[in-house]
Design an enzyme around this catalytic site. Sequence first.
Site, PDB file in Angstrom:
ATOM      1  N   VAL A 154       0.835  -0.875   0.400  1.00 42.48           N
ATOM      2  CA  VAL A 154       0.182   0.318  -0.116  1.00 42.48           C
ATOM      3  C   VAL A 154       0.946   1.004  -0.199  1.00 42.48           C
ATOM      4  O   VAL A 154       1.110   1.941   0.778  1.00 42.48           O
ATOM      5  CB  VAL A 154      -1.327   0.060   1.442  1.00 42.48           C
ATOM      6  CG1 VAL A 154      -1.965   0.988   0.830  1.00 42.48           C
ATOM      7  CG2 VAL A 154      -1.478  -1.393   1.495  1.00 42.48           C
ATOM      8  N   ALA A 155       1.509   1.229  -0.731  1.00 40.76           N
ATOM      9  CA  ALA A 155       2.749   2.404  -0.963  1.00 40.76           C
ATOM     10  C   ALA A 155       3.874   2.768   0.316  1.00 40.76           C
ATOM     11  O   ALA A 155       3.554   1.959   1.214  1.00 40.76           O
ATOM     12  CB  ALA A 155       2.453   3.424  -1.922  1.00 40.76           C
ATOM     13  N   CYS A 156       3.957   3.712   0.339  1.00 40.74           N
ATOM     14  CA  CYS A 156       4.012   4.782   1.833  1.00 40.74           C
ATOM     15  C   CYS A 156       3.116   4.384   2.953  1.00 40.74           C
ATOM     16  O   CYS A 156       3.719   4.423   4.269  1.00 40.74           O
ATOM     17  CB  CYS A 156       4.212   5.855   1.623  1.00 40.74           C
ATOM     18  SG  CYS A 156       5.651   6.646   0.683  1.00 40.74           S
ATOM     19  N   SER A 157       1.761   3.730   3.326  1.00 42.73           N
ATOM     20  CA  SER A 157       1.307   3.539   4.274  1.00 42.73           C
ATOM     21  C   SER A 157       1.190   1.843   4.915  1.00 42.73           C
ATOM     22  O   SER A 157       0.393   1.408   5.327  1.00 42.73           O
ATOM     23  CB  SER A 157      -0.662   3.653   3.717  1.00 42.73           C
ATOM     24  OG  SER A 157      -0.779   4.780   4.111  1.00 42.73           O
TER      25      SER A 157
END
Length: 373
Positions: A154-157
């Site tokens: 979830v990319a940077c999350s």
Amino acid sequence: MHSVVISGTGLYQPPHVITNTELVEAFNRYVDLQNAEHAQAIAAGTREPLVHSSVEFIEKASGIKQRYVIEKEGVLDPTRMYPRFQERADDQLSLMAEIAVDAARKALAAAGRQPEDVDAVFCSAANMQRAYPAMAVEIQQALGAGGYGFDMNVACSSATFALEQAYNAVRSGASKCVLIVNPEITSAHLEWKDRDCHFIFGDVCTAILVERADLAVAPEQWEILGTKLATQFSNNIRNNFGFMNKAEDSDPDARDKTFRQEGRKVFKEVVPIAAAHIENHLAALHIQPTDVSRYWLHQANLGMNQLVIKKLVGGEAGAEIAPLILDTYANTASAGSVIAFHEHRANLKQGDLGVICSFGAGYSVGSVIVRKR
């Protein structure tokens, strides 16, 4: 339902540092080479000249002063401008698994656990080294952990989203001890030739151990009081590199095949989303933002973090409330908030509240509210 704690964290720090001065010097040499090569087109007005970067520009735009990288020479080579990694045979441990195992062993040691105590491994990061076999399964095997493993992105999350999955697995009794690893080799997907973003990212790997509170033996434990996730689609941060590129006959070196963003739009839109998300999450647990001793926020931009905290606490708040690791590590994608938690929690006392929060591409935002036991 079981009470759940974070019982240990670990950090892999790459061996090389690139300062802003070094980065700017290499980038400007690249610019000069490109402008000389295309001087005729620039003079004819059919091509825009590239513009130099500067240390002042980087630090004003981001707050970043340096970054750690796994490989340095390729990035600073003006004729290359990306890292130079050695391809490994299929029977060798992959690079991403190697750094994840390093961070994982440190987290296990901090928690007083052995690899065989782990019954699930979640590898959560902005990019995976390959499609399959899952990186998590390779890491599980290299450690000697049990149970199962899977990858998530979830990319940077990714780290906070994985924390919710681990929290729910342990709380429900499906697992007793879950290992989360966040191997971020961001140097391989950053466009080092783009003045607007060439300074943003750094490499790192974090690890977090999540387990049942009644079974934990760690000297330091943080009870997870709740998690909250949200997504809202946006194209303002995007990377189009993927397995379909070849079938599309698209250029593998095209600009859209590496990280790109509309930075001003991201800043304007994500700050209110993140601040409202944290505020609503705290309210659901009957906690006031000013009751929180520490906010370990995603580390993408100094101004962004300052504005999020200002919206939450109603005024300026220094590093004691929202510690910064961005200046040293740069943006490390999903690992940033975990690095902040790893490095800036020792002085908190029993009963203190904290929030681990990430926000990034998607848009995605995840928050984890914890209390020191």
